[in-house]
Design a protein around this motif. Structure first.
Motif: not given
Length: 403
Positions: A137, A142, A148, A150, A163-166, A228
């Motif tokens: 994230e 991370s 995390i 999320s 949640g926002r993930k990359w 992302e």
């Protein structure tokens, strides 16, 4: 050899080397051109053309240990084959042995329901679809997976995900159909390692948005399709939960162990290929009245590169042997050591090769910039050097806890 190859592996390696010579190396230039021209949101035709050839020759799903779906190789047996595939960015996916699909397939095989295996594992094993793994994230460090933020919240017969993930590899690939998502189901649990869960999220679910492709040292799609992805009120059935609530960290550790060693195996192959390029280059160039290969500094670097590769290979084979004999959890220290040693080794050798190629080494003509992007990325992916070093140190200090 400390770890001799079985006759089965010797034969597989012979066939794999032959396939690389006939189909992979001659198509690398085309692969890089397609990746650059088509970008990370498209399928690269050369990959799809070569996959049926690899499957027809029985060079398919070699990574799966103890499985009826693959070659049934141990980690130690797979190591020299994975090294061969690592010599080219094109190769792993052609043989259906590329990350993150390999790790996701292992998770589905180990923890998925019968329905999960039919819907997702079967087409992944066939190379018909691809997958992604959403853990990292942008808002938190991370490298500590317990950070995390999320959320995965149970609502009746569904879970709601936000949640926002990359650096979610593969998410921009139009063939990517399923995501393994890591988030918190119990953020207030006193045990920080039981707050997280993993859940299956079909990529066409409402609320899943692939925001952008992320470049790695300016490369989109090579060495991977970093992305992302935003998840907004994404609803999936409760049956999509893997293993059970609070088991996410446990799954992650089991998943990342094989993933880390596969990365290291491939990097050893990439380092071998880089050293070959370096040796050929310095033998063909003249500077200050004699071949660059006769310059002492060049000879020292070549010698050091050979030593470093051999050391890294032995360390990696030792980790593979430990995983096979005592299990991934007990082999944690061995896995952590190669995850530090091998990417650093590769970065140094690629840097020397760039120097030996002169200005051309910084272009994309020789594959060295792409190689460096891969090696440098892997000092961060699946845990940064610092985290692994701390873990190794704790294991070492524990030996003297009663001293």
């Amino acid at each position: 050899m400390l770890y001799p190859m079985s006759p089965k592996v010797v034969e597989l390696k012979r066939r794999l080397d032959s396939f690389m010579d006939r189909h992979i190396y001659p198509n690398e230039e085309r692969f890089y051109r397609e990746a650059e021209e088509l970008g990370p949101w498209k399928v690269y035709p050369v990959v799809e053309e070569l996959k049926p050839l690899a499957r027809a020759e029985g060079l398919w799903n070699l990574f799966l240990p103890d499985s009826s779906h693959g070659a049934g190789l141990t980690n130690l047996e797979y190591a020299p084959l994975c090294e061969v595939m690592g010599r080219s960015h094109l190769a792993p996916e052609v043989f259906n042995c590329s990350a993150p699909d390999t790790g996701n397939m292992e998770v589905l095989e180990r923890y998925g329901t019968k329905e999960d295996k039919e819907r997702w594992l079967k087409p992944l094993l066939a190379g018909e679809i691809r997958s992604c793994f959403a853990m990292t994230e942008p808002a938190v460090a991370s490298s500590d997976a317990t950070n995390i933020e999320s959320s995965i919240v149970r609502e009746g017969d569904h879970y709601v995900i936000n949640g926002r993930k990359w650096y979610t590899t593969n998410a921009t690939d139009p063939r990517c159909k399923i995501c393994i998502f890591m988030g918190k189901t119990d953020p207030d649990n006193a045990d920080r390692h039981k707050q997280q869960s993993m859940i299956l999220v079909p990529m066409d679910t409402a609320g899943v948005e692939v925001k952008r492709a992320l470049p790695v040292f300016g490369f989109y799609g090579v060495p991977d399709r970093a992305s992302e992805v935003v998840f907004t009120n994404v609803r999936v059935p409760k049956e999509n939960m893997l293993l059970g609530e609070g088991r996410g960290f446990e799954i992650a550790q089991g998943r990342l162990g094989p993933g880390r060693i596969h990365h290291c195996m491939r990097l050893i192959g990439l380092s071998e290929r880089t050293l070959e390029k370096m040796c050929r280059r310095v033998r063909s160039r003249v500077a200050f009245g004699k071949p660059v290969s006769e310059q002492t500094v060049t000879q020292e670097r070549i010698a050091e590169a050979r030593i470093m590769i051999e050391q890294a290979r032995l360390l990696t084979l030792n980790a593979a042997y430990a995983m096979d004999t005592v299990g991934n959890k007990v082999a944690t220290a061995e896995i952590a050591m190669i995850k530090v040693a091998v990417p650093n080794m590769a970065c140094q050798i690629i840097d020397w090769a760039i120097q030996a190629h002169g200005g051309g080494g910084t272009s994309n003509d020789f594959g060295l910039t792409q190689a460096y992007a891969t090696a440098r990325l892997l000092r961060l992916a699946d845990g940064p050097d610092e985290g692994h070093r701390n873990q190794i140190a704790r294991f070492e200090l524990k030996k003297y806890s009663n001293a």
